[in-house]
Scaffold this active site. Sequence first.
Site, PDB file in Angstrom:
ATOM      1  N   LYS A   3       0.803  -1.214   0.053  1.00 39.25           N
ATOM      2  CA  LYS A   3      -0.062  -0.185   0.104  1.00 39.25           C
ATOM      3  C   LYS A   3       0.927   1.155  -0.103  1.00 39.25           C
ATOM      4  CE  LYS A   3      -4.101   1.942   2.579  1.00 39.25           C
ATOM      5  NZ  LYS A   3      -4.893   1.725   3.708  1.00 39.25           N
TER       6      LYS A   3
ATOM      7  N   SER B 143      -9.695   2.048   2.898  1.00 38.38           N
ATOM      8  CA  SER B 143      -8.683   2.558   2.095  1.00 38.38           C
ATOM      9  C   SER B 143      -7.836   1.903   1.347  1.00 38.38           C
ATOM     10  CB  SER B 143      -8.074   3.558   2.908  1.00 38.38           C
ATOM     11  OG  SER B 143      -7.188   3.241   3.697  1.00 38.38           O
TER      12      SER B 143
ATOM     13  N   SER C 255     -10.050  -0.355   7.062  1.00 35.29           N
ATOM     14  CA  SER C 255      -9.614  -0.222   5.979  1.00 35.29           C
ATOM     15  C   SER C 255      -8.784  -1.532   5.072  1.00 35.29           C
ATOM     16  CB  SER C 255      -8.546   0.870   5.833  1.00 35.29           C
ATOM     17  OG  SER C 255      -9.225   2.146   6.049  1.00 35.29           O
TER      18      SER C 255
END
Length: 485
Positions: A79, A154, A178
């Site tokens: 990420k 996210s 997330s």
Amino acid sequence: MTILDMNVAELKQRLKSRDLSSSELVEASYARIAETEASIQAFLTLDEDRARTAAKAWDEQYAKGEADSLLAGLPIGIKDNIVTDGLRTTCASRFLENFVPVYDSSVSRKLKEAGAITIGKLNMDEFAMGGSNENSAYQTTRNPWDTNRVPGGSSGGSAASVAALQVPFSLGSDTGGSIRQPASYCGIVGLKPTYGRVSRYGLVAFASSLDQIGPLTRTVEDAAHVLQAIAGYDQMDSTSANVEVSSYPSALTGDVKGLRIGVPKEYMGEGVDPVVKAKIMEALKVYESLGATWEEVSMPHTEYAVAAYYLLASSEASSNLARFDGVRYGVRASSPDNLLDLYVKSRSEGFGQEVKRRIMLGTYALSSGYYDAFYLKAQKVRTLIKRDFDEALSRYDILLAPTAPTTAFKIGEQVDNPLQMYMNDILTIPVSLAGVPAISIPCGLADGLPVGLQLIGKPFDEAGLLKAAHAYEQHTEHHKLRPQL
């Protein structure tokens, strides 16, 4: 089955037997990205040259019989809010569009030590603020099961890349759900460890008392392997917990006879889609058949969790994002009139709408005259929520609930309604406020879209949590379902 659909154990065995090379695995990953990225848009930056060099080095180690690291020669996506030395890290924000770190986060370093090869950096909601991946400054990642729908957020890029077979596993971060919510939407496994189990050093901070890095994988066993590589105490992180790390893969015995399961009634109430509830009840029947027992339990302060979370997380974001001022790094406004104008213009140009919204909310909650009424009261509510979990987990081994109240919604459907968007995290936020571990695993499809089953464990008992999840997985076929891109 493609080689990218194999689990860690299978890949390691084929690499050791020389039936497969790390170079072939890395090339297969990049070929799959080239084939699917136009429709998925999961990656923001690729690291092809260094990945190929690392793969060749591991091939040489395997040839010598010396590749004994946990994830030796296996590709991974990371990420884009996790700092990677020499590889662009943007947090999906214009503010950090050209930011190339000069050091590794602790998890990046541990992954290298374990032998994992970084394929690239994955898209996300800007600064991890969002639940749909529509807040990225660069692109909207799409759900591989239906490219008209969101992958969640996210960590939407991290989840979509694994579901689309671009990489075998990835890393995400979980502040209020997330990792777990996108795992649910994309039909994969997503694990949020106990707060403090995995170092946050090098994770660009959103809400420091909530953020936690964890793996997104296609099987529970793979999650155990990746967690084994990244877990442990880190003196570089003041919130890191010096608690012994057990052997997570060894915990996967498949035996859950006598397991006591609590089902919070507040997590199965109004707002949870009936088809989602039905899948959760089916999962409970599987556990019953394996010798587990379950009872309904009350978590009375659940209704206040979303309000408390957005006050606390936004307050911490207001403080953490103050460092982005146009002076030290990131976007700098051109031709400001004075220093204050530099701050205002740089932040106005660099931050997206959702980030600005949360900074303003947090700054208001922390301001003179409102601190006691909002921030302090939210902290007290957080304590009450933590006590709910302490009480329930003193009576049960795990808690079981849906991960999300619905399946993935359509892109653009909630973008103009932030309150509705926030409510998608109603079942994951309380876990984050309490700091306990939780995992989302696939438990079937509803109208062709994945449904996630959330298991919640005792603090630092990731082994027990993985054991319970693995037992369910071994007696169902849901984790074998794949989207048809």
